[in-house]
Design a protein around this motif. Structure first.
Motif, mmCIF file in Angstrom:
data_model
loop_
_atom_site.group_PDB
_atom_site.id
_atom_site.type_symbol
_atom_site.label_atom_id
_atom_site.label_comp_id
_atom_site.label_asym_id
_atom_site.label_seq_id
_atom_site.Cartn_x
_atom_site.Cartn_y
_atom_site.Cartn_z
ATOM 1 N N ALA A 111 0.547 -1.269 -0.053
ATOM 2 C CA ALA A 111 -0.083 0.529 0.054
ATOM 3 C C ALA A 111 0.826 1.201 0.327
ATOM 4 C CB ALA A 111 -0.893 -0.209 1.148
ATOM 5 N N THR A 112 1.803 0.650 1.095
ATOM 6 C CA THR A 112 2.413 2.290 1.106
ATOM 7 C C THR A 112 4.048 2.824 -0.165
ATOM 8 O OG1 THR A 112 4.501 1.229 2.180
ATOM 9 C CG2 THR A 112 2.576 3.058 3.136
ATOM 10 N N ARG A 113 3.926 2.020 -1.624
ATOM 11 C CA ARG A 113 4.427 1.375 -2.275
ATOM 12 C C ARG A 113 6.468 1.395 -2.238
ATOM 13 N NH1 ARG A 113 0.958 2.811 -6.921
ATOM 14 N NH2 ARG A 113 -0.675 2.549 -5.995
ATOM 15 N N MET A 114 6.341 0.351 -1.254
ATOM 16 C CA MET A 114 7.948 0.881 -0.875
ATOM 17 C C MET A 114 8.703 0.072 -2.407
ATOM 18 S SD MET A 114 8.773 1.818 1.686
ATOM 19 C CE MET A 114 6.916 2.002 3.578
ATOM 20 N N PRO A 115 9.965 0.424 -2.038
ATOM 21 C CA PRO A 115 10.702 -0.011 -3.057
ATOM 22 C C PRO A 115 10.991 -1.420 -3.160
ATOM 23 C CG PRO A 115 11.720 1.845 -1.998
ATOM 24 C CD PRO A 115 10.997 1.237 -1.315
ATOM 25 N N ALA A 116 11.725 -1.905 -3.984
ATOM 26 C CA ALA A 116 11.555 -3.811 -4.353
ATOM 27 C C ALA A 116 12.162 -4.550 -3.274
ATOM 28 C CB ALA A 116 12.234 -4.485 -5.994
ATOM 29 N N GLY A 117 12.875 -3.834 -2.826
ATOM 30 C CA GLY A 117 14.410 -4.765 -1.726
ATOM 31 C C GLY A 117 13.388 -4.899 -0.480
ATOM 32 N N VAL A 118 12.887 -2.996 -0.085
ATOM 33 C CA VAL A 118 11.754 -3.418 1.822
ATOM 34 C C VAL A 118 10.564 -3.928 1.324
ATOM 35 C CG1 VAL A 118 10.520 -1.666 2.687
ATOM 36 C CG2 VAL A 118 12.924 -1.136 1.704
ATOM 37 N N MET A 119 10.246 -3.728 0.064
ATOM 38 C CA MET A 119 8.539 -5.023 -0.103
ATOM 39 C C MET A 119 9.159 -6.044 0.064
ATOM 40 S SD MET A 119 6.215 -4.639 -3.575
ATOM 41 C CE MET A 119 5.955 -2.865 -3.058
ATOM 42 N N ALA A 120 10.081 -6.967 -1.187
ATOM 43 C CA ALA A 120 10.561 -8.295 -0.167
ATOM 44 C C ALA A 120 10.459 -8.813 1.194
ATOM 45 C CB ALA A 120 11.852 -8.252 -1.400
ATOM 46 N N ALA A 121 11.427 -7.314 1.683
ATOM 47 C CA ALA A 121 11.714 -7.826 3.095
ATOM 48 C C ALA A 121 10.355 -8.378 3.596
ATOM 49 C CB ALA A 121 12.592 -7.123 3.776
ATOM 50 N N GLY A 122 9.543 -7.248 3.423
ATOM 51 C CA GLY A 122 8.495 -7.480 3.804
ATOM 52 C C GLY A 122 7.355 -8.498 3.812
ATOM 53 N N PHE A 123 7.275 -8.883 2.367
ATOM 54 C CA PHE A 123 6.562 -10.357 2.237
ATOM 55 C C PHE A 123 7.258 -11.076 2.890
ATOM 56 C CE2 PHE A 123 4.934 -7.702 -0.936
ATOM 57 C CZ PHE A 123 3.772 -8.528 -1.151
ATOM 58 N N ALA A 124 8.823 -11.233 3.148
ATOM 59 C CA ALA A 124 9.559 -12.450 3.389
ATOM 60 C C ALA A 124 8.704 -12.905 4.869
ATOM 61 C CB ALA A 124 10.992 -12.112 3.217
ATOM 62 N N LEU A 125 9.288 -11.425 5.973
ATOM 63 C CA LEU A 125 8.849 -11.498 7.214
ATOM 64 C C LEU A 125 6.920 -11.994 7.714
ATOM 65 C CD1 LEU A 125 10.321 -8.462 8.412
ATOM 66 C CD2 LEU A 125 10.972 -10.350 8.996
ATOM 67 N N ALA A 126 6.327 -11.724 6.035
ATOM 68 C CA ALA A 126 4.395 -11.964 6.232
ATOM 69 C C ALA A 126 5.356 -13.835 6.846
ATOM 70 C CB ALA A 126 3.933 -11.350 5.410
#
Length: 419
Positions: A319-334
């Motif tokens: 939703a916050t349109r994070m950069p690809a690296g940050v987004m991938a880290a969020g998906f991994a933690l999820a």
């Protein structure tokens, strides 16, 4: 309350690690567990490829996020509405027979969708219809997934964690592979692979030596069987309280996450990016599953709920349109949080519910968990067109955190002990 729960669960995690090191565990890799593992791992790989194929295939066919939501809802709605009958049938005819039959049906449905994509642009009605049939078959299959584990393994938690790691590996490689196959071969190729995985699953389950006996006499009343399962389900506050929270999550978190997440990630980062993000979920799930393989908290649901907080990073980073690296880290933690919670939840059910009603109780908990998801999937497109996809996902993030607080406020969940 959240901070107190975190301190308590943190201490229990450390204690559980020490306890796990001292415990002498029974052998896991028996012939039957190995067969079951292979069948589940292969079919899970096919399933992990499917969300990307559905999202990109339906979007590529010109039906938009609303079309993606309808196709996903068409699969989920029969699963949620028919799974109660699947639980009764599994107790009456045995889970093994129902699982094999469901796999055979899904070979046909997925092959039909594959052919429709490979020979042209399928109609949305065709995709919805065959997806609904596949969801109905899944409703017959799903109750047995949990009830088979105690029959083929003496170490239920480690078996669940091992299966979760297989799920994680599939989540790691499946979406990326699906994204590549869709780009170069189309969604039809992915559906064809998915049909093949159900064939492997059917053969493996057919080859099991374990022969569970039916726990319901032939000719008994369907209504009575359903009522018995309901009585067992509602007698456990820890179970129905979790399902109530999950029902809310289905509408505002889980339901919108795939169609809107796929749309926003594809829009911001390119067509193949969503596959890589789902692979990041898989990488995190491997970690969560491995932790759950060895960590045995005294209060599994309380610990799992605290860990589950990290899952809601996924809608937040999209939703916050994070950069690809940050987004991938969020998906991994999820993914890691989801895996740990899933093992704690499945093990609690399998070890605290009597085997003769386990299929029916499982049907109620799975049905309650997924029944609201089609609502969220179907509404995600129209609602996002009015308020914006990012606002829908941000709202889901807030509701997710509130739901964790509710879970930890229920004594029956907070104080449930490991069997």
């Amino acid at each position: 309350m959240m901070s107190g729960g975190e301190r308590t669960s943190g201490g229990e995690l450390a204690q559980a690690v020490q306890t796990a090191a001292k415990e002498q565990r029974p052998a896991l890799w028996t012939r039957d567990f190995a067969l079951y593992f292979v069948g589940r791992a292969v079919s899970i790989l096919g399933d992990a490829m499917l969300p990307v194929a559905v999202s990109l295939g339906v979007l590529g066919a010109g039906y938009g996020p609303t079309g993606v939501g309808f196709v996903l809802a068409a699969w989920m709605a029969p699963l949620g509405t028919l799974i109660l009958f699947g639980g009764v049938f599994a107790d009456r005819f045995t889970a093994r027979r129902m699982m094999i039959g469901a796999d055979l049906v899904r070979i046909v449905t997925q092959s039909g969708i594959a052919i429709s994509f490979l020979t042209g642009t399928p109609s949305l009605l065709l995709l919805i219809g065959l997806s609904a049939l596949s969801g109905a078959a899944a409703a017959m299959f799903q109750p047995g997934v949990g009830s088979m584990v105690p029959q083929i393994s003496a170490d239920v938690q480690r078996a669940n964690a091992t299966l979760r790691v297989a799920d994680a590996i599939a989540q790691l490689f499946g979406p990326a592979l699906s994204g590549v196959l869709v780009v170069f071969g189309g969604a039809g190729v992915v559906y064809a692979v998915n049909a093949g995985t159900f064939a492997v699953s059917a053969v493996c389950i057919l080859s099991l030596r374990v022969r569970p006996a039916a726990s319901i006499a032939a000719g008994s009343s369907m209504l009575r069987n359903l009522r018995e399962g309901w009585d067992e389900f509602r007698s456990r506050t820890w179970m129905w309280a979790v399902i109530l929270v999950w029902a809310v999550y289905g509408v505002v978190v889980f339901g919108p996450l795939v169609p809107l997440g796929a749309s926003l990630v594809t829009e911001d980062l390119g067509r193949s990016a969503y596959g890589w993000m789902m692979s990041a979920v898989g990488a995190g799930t491997i970690l969560g599953g491995m932790i759950a393989m060895y960590v045995r908290p005294a209060r599994p649901l309380a610990t799992g709920a605290v860990v589950m907080t990290a899952f809601f990073l996924e809608p937040l980073v999209v939703a916050t349109r994070m950069p690809a690296g940050v987004m991938a880290a969020g998906f991994a933690l999820a993914g890691s949080a989801w895996a740990f919670w899933s093992v704690m939840w499945a093990t609690s059910i399998q070890t605290k519910v009597a085997p003769d009603v386990l299929n029916r109780v499982t049907a109620y908990e799975v049905g309650g968990s997924v029944l609201s998801m089609p609502i969220g999937q179907a509404l995600s497109g129209p609602v996002s067109e009015r308020v914006g996809a990012d606002h829908v996902l941000l709202f889901g993030f807030g509701v997710g955190l509130a739901g964790i607080a509710v879970l930890l406020s229920v004594p029956a969940i907070r104080n449930l002990r490991r069997a």
